[in-house]
Design an enzyme around this catalytic site. Sequence first.
Site, PDB file in Angstrom:
ATOM      1  N   GLY A 152       0.835  -1.208   0.000  1.00 27.77           N
ATOM      2  CA  GLY A 152       0.000   0.000   0.000  1.00 27.77           C
ATOM      3  C   GLY A 152       0.865   1.252   0.000  1.00 27.77           C
ATOM      4  O   GLY A 152       1.824   1.347   0.759  1.00 27.77           O
ATOM      5  N   ARG A 159       1.025  -5.180  -5.565  1.00 23.99           N
ATOM      6  CA  ARG A 159       1.146  -6.373  -4.712  1.00 23.99           C
ATOM      7  C   ARG A 159       1.339  -7.529  -5.690  1.00 23.99           C
ATOM      8  O   ARG A 159       0.441  -7.832  -6.463  1.00 23.99           O
ATOM      9  CB  ARG A 159      -0.113  -6.551  -3.873  1.00 23.99           C
ATOM     10  CG  ARG A 159      -0.410  -5.339  -2.942  1.00 23.99           C
ATOM     11  CD  ARG A 159      -1.479  -5.679  -1.931  1.00 23.99           C
ATOM     12  NE  ARG A 159      -2.087  -4.518  -1.308  1.00 23.99           N
ATOM     13  CZ  ARG A 159      -1.651  -3.924  -0.191  1.00 23.99           C
ATOM     14  NH1 ARG A 159      -0.571  -4.362   0.412  1.00 23.99           N
ATOM     15  NH2 ARG A 159      -2.307  -2.900   0.319  1.00 23.99           N
ATOM     16  N   SER A 160       2.541  -8.152  -5.672  1.00 30.09           N
ATOM     17  CA  SER A 160       2.869  -9.148  -6.702  1.00 30.09           C
ATOM     18  C   SER A 160       2.611 -10.585  -6.251  1.00 30.09           C
ATOM     19  O   SER A 160       3.203 -11.066  -5.294  1.00 30.09           O
ATOM     20  CB  SER A 160       4.342  -9.006  -7.103  1.00 30.09           C
ATOM     21  OG  SER A 160       4.720 -10.048  -7.960  1.00 30.09           O
ATOM     22  N   ASP A 204       5.007  -4.658   6.273  1.00 38.57           N
ATOM     23  CA  ASP A 204       5.441  -6.012   6.667  1.00 38.57           C
ATOM     24  C   ASP A 204       5.432  -7.014   5.516  1.00 38.57           C
ATOM     25  O   ASP A 204       6.303  -7.879   5.433  1.00 38.57           O
ATOM     26  CB  ASP A 204       4.649  -6.528   7.875  1.00 38.57           C
ATOM     27  CG  ASP A 204       3.153  -6.482   7.674  1.00 38.57           C
ATOM     28  OD1 ASP A 204       2.697  -5.950   6.641  1.00 38.57           O
ATOM     29  OD2 ASP A 204       2.424  -6.982   8.557  1.00 38.57           O
ATOM     30  N   THR A 207       4.270   2.652   5.531  1.00 36.05           N
ATOM     31  CA  THR A 207       2.871   2.200   5.608  1.00 36.05           C
ATOM     32  C   THR A 207       2.115   3.145   6.537  1.00 36.05           C
ATOM     33  O   THR A 207       2.666   3.569   7.555  1.00 36.05           O
ATOM     34  CB  THR A 207       2.734   0.758   6.135  1.00 36.05           C
ATOM     35  OG1 THR A 207       1.368   0.522   6.496  1.00 36.05           O
ATOM     36  CG2 THR A 207       3.580   0.481   7.363  1.00 36.05           C
ATOM     37  N   ASP A 255      -0.157   2.296   8.424  1.00 37.47           N
ATOM     38  CA  ASP A 255      -0.687   1.543   9.572  1.00 37.47           C
ATOM     39  C   ASP A 255       0.138   1.670  10.859  1.00 37.47           C
ATOM     40  O   ASP A 255      -0.364   1.384  11.943  1.00 37.47           O
ATOM     41  CB  ASP A 255      -0.800   0.053   9.218  1.00 37.47           C
ATOM     42  CG  ASP A 255      -1.884  -0.209   8.192  1.00 37.47           C
ATOM     43  OD1 ASP A 255      -2.615   0.742   7.842  1.00 37.47           O
ATOM     44  OD2 ASP A 255      -2.003  -1.361   7.728  1.00 37.47           O
ATOM     45  N   ASP A 292       2.331  -0.254  11.990  1.00 31.78           N
ATOM     46  CA  ASP A 292       2.322  -1.534  12.690  1.00 31.78           C
ATOM     47  C   ASP A 292       3.641  -2.296  12.551  1.00 31.78           C
ATOM     48  O   ASP A 292       3.662  -3.523  12.543  1.00 31.78           O
ATOM     49  CB  ASP A 292       1.161  -2.403  12.159  1.00 31.78           C
ATOM     50  CG  ASP A 292       1.251  -2.625  10.657  1.00 31.78           C
ATOM     51  OD1 ASP A 292       2.059  -1.944  10.001  1.00 31.78           O
ATOM     52  OD2 ASP A 292       0.518  -3.479  10.137  1.00 31.78           O
ATOM     53  N   ARG A 333      -5.072  -2.326   8.851  1.00 34.02           N
ATOM     54  CA  ARG A 333      -5.503  -3.705   8.587  1.00 34.02           C
ATOM     55  C   ARG A 333      -5.631  -4.529   9.861  1.00 34.02           C
ATOM     56  O   ARG A 333      -6.657  -5.139  10.096  1.00 34.02           O
ATOM     57  CB  ARG A 333      -4.536  -4.375   7.610  1.00 34.02           C
ATOM     58  CG  ARG A 333      -4.973  -5.755   7.215  1.00 34.02           C
ATOM     59  CD  ARG A 333      -4.043  -6.384   6.223  1.00 34.02           C
ATOM     60  NE  ARG A 333      -4.136  -5.766   4.916  1.00 34.02           N
ATOM     61  CZ  ARG A 333      -3.090  -5.411   4.175  1.00 34.02           C
ATOM     62  NH1 ARG A 333      -1.875  -5.612   4.632  1.00 34.02           N
ATOM     63  NH2 ARG A 333      -3.244  -4.880   3.000  1.00 34.02           N
ATOM     64  N   LYS A 375     -25.021  15.290  25.784  1.00 33.45           N
ATOM     65  CA  LYS A 375     -24.042  15.526  24.725  1.00 33.45           C
ATOM     66  C   LYS A 375     -24.810  15.594  23.415  1.00 33.45           C
ATOM     67  O   LYS A 375     -25.641  14.719  23.137  1.00 33.45           O
ATOM     68  CB  LYS A 375     -23.038  14.368  24.662  1.00 33.45           C
ATOM     69  CG  LYS A 375     -21.929  14.481  25.663  1.00 33.45           C
ATOM     70  CD  LYS A 375     -20.704  13.708  25.172  1.00 33.45           C
ATOM     71  CE  LYS A 375     -19.524  13.948  26.088  1.00 33.45           C
ATOM     72  NZ  LYS A 375     -18.274  13.481  25.546  1.00 33.45           N
TER      73      LYS A 375
HETATM   74  O1  F6P Z   1      -1.516  -1.311   4.769  1.00 40.15           O
HETATM   75  C1  F6P Z   1      -2.089  -0.114   4.394  1.00 40.15           C
HETATM   76  C2  F6P Z   1      -3.570  -0.293   4.106  1.00 40.15           C
HETATM   77  O2  F6P Z   1      -4.088   0.971   3.726  1.00 40.15           O
HETATM   78  C3  F6P Z   1      -4.379  -0.876   5.251  1.00 40.15           C
HETATM   79  O3  F6P Z   1      -4.699   0.069   6.234  1.00 40.15           O
HETATM   80  C4  F6P Z   1      -5.565  -1.421   4.510  1.00 40.15           C
HETATM   81  O4  F6P Z   1      -6.131  -2.501   5.224  1.00 40.15           O
HETATM   82  C5  F6P Z   1      -4.969  -1.903   3.224  1.00 40.15           C
HETATM   83  O5  F6P Z   1      -3.757  -1.186   3.043  1.00 40.15           O
HETATM   84  C6  F6P Z   1      -5.843  -1.711   2.006  1.00 40.15           C
HETATM   85  O6  F6P Z   1      -5.186  -2.264   0.911  1.00 40.15           O
HETATM   86  P1  F6P Z   1      -5.648  -2.043  -0.606  1.00 40.15           P
HETATM   87  O7  F6P Z   1      -5.333  -0.631  -0.982  1.00 40.15           O
HETATM   88  O8  F6P Z   1      -4.851  -3.023  -1.373  1.00 40.15           O
HETATM   89  O9  F6P Z   1      -7.124  -2.280  -0.631  1.00 40.15           O
END
Ligand code: F6P
Length: 323
Positions: free
Chosen positions: A11, A72-73, A103, A126, A128, A130, A172, A214
Site C-alpha cells: 500500500g 502487490r505481486s 510487513d 505504511t 498503519d 504496525d 488492517r 451531549k
Molecule cells: O496497509 C495499508 C492499508 O491501507 C491498510 O490500512 C488497509 O487494510 C490496506 O492497506 C488496504 O489495501 P488495498 O489498498 O490493497 O485495498
Amino acid sequence: MKRIAVFTSGGDAPGMNACIRAVVRAATYHNLEVFGIMRGYEGMIRGRIQRMESHNVSNTIQKGGTILKSARSEEFRTHEGRKKAYQQLRHFDIDGLVAIGGDGTFTAAKIFYEEFGIPIIGCPGTIDNDIYGTDYTIGYDTAVNTALEAIDKIRDTADSHNRVFFVEVMGRDSGYIAVQSGIGGGAEMIVAPENSNTTEDITNALKKGKLQHKASAIVLVAEGEVMGNATKLASEVKAATEGLDIRVTTLGHIQRGGSPTALDRILASRTGIGAVEGLLDGKACMMAGIRNNHLVYTPFEEAINKKKPINQELLRMVEILSI
Ligand code: F6P
C-alpha cells in the site's frame, strides 16, 4: 557496492517520494549509481528498472503517492518469480536494494535475501504504523492528520443534527490510526483490536453521553476491529438503543493520499539515507527505523514478527477525556 536500486511496494503511503528522493540523493552523494524499480516486486520480475539521477527526484518531497508506483505481486510469492527478479537484477548489475514498504514487503525481502543473497535494507512505509523497530512509519502521521480533518468535519454535521457517527479508519490489523485520530478528534469511544470494548460498552457509553446531554458522539472504529466493521457495529448498537440517530462514514483510501506532513518527510529522509548508508556499511536484511529519535537497524525477522503494542495509557485517556 557500486549500483543500488530502490522500489516501493504494498500500500502506498504519503512520504514514500521523500524516501525515494533521500535514497537517490544519498546514493549520489556516496558515488553510487542508483536505479528505480517500477511497481515493486512486479517490476523487478519484468525488468522495469531505470537509472535515476538526482534531478529525477526534484520537486517530489511534497508529493503524495509514489513516483515509482506500487503493486502487490502474486508472482513474487513463487520461487520461479523471485528467480526471474534475481536474474533481472544481475542483468543490471544491481548489488544492493532499498525496499520501501510494510510487513508484506519486508517478508518478501527477507525470503529474497535468504535465497539470492542480494543485500537489502527496508524503510518502513505504511500508514498503519504496525512495524516493530520504529516509533513511527512513513505515512502514518499524514494519514492521522487526514483522518482528523475528516473527523472535525463530521463533528460539525453530527453536532448540528444531534447524531452519533461511527467513523471507520484504516489499519488492517492495528488500531494506531484509530487511537491517534480518535484522541485528537475528541471521539467518545475508540473501538480497536488493541482494546476489548464490546457492543454493550459502546451502547452504554452512548446512552451515558445522551443522559449527560451531549449533542453528538463519535465512535472511532479501526478497520481491523475483530467484532466487525463500523456498519455492523452501528447496526448492532442501533438495535440496542432507542432514539439515537446513527450514521456511518468509512474514510477509506483518502487516508493514503495527500502531501506528507513535515514529520513524515523527515522520517522518510532519515530512513532513506539510513538505508543507503546501512548498505555501504555492509548491513543486510534489516530495516532502518527511528526509535527515540535515533536511527536504528532492526532485522526484518523482528520488524515483521514482533508486535509493537499501543500504549494502553492512550486508551485510558479516551475514557477520561470523553466523560
Ligand atoms: O496497509 C495499508 C492499508 O491501507 C491498510 O490500512 C488497509 O487494510 C490496506 O492497506 C488496504 O489495501 P488495498 O489498498 O490493497 O485495498
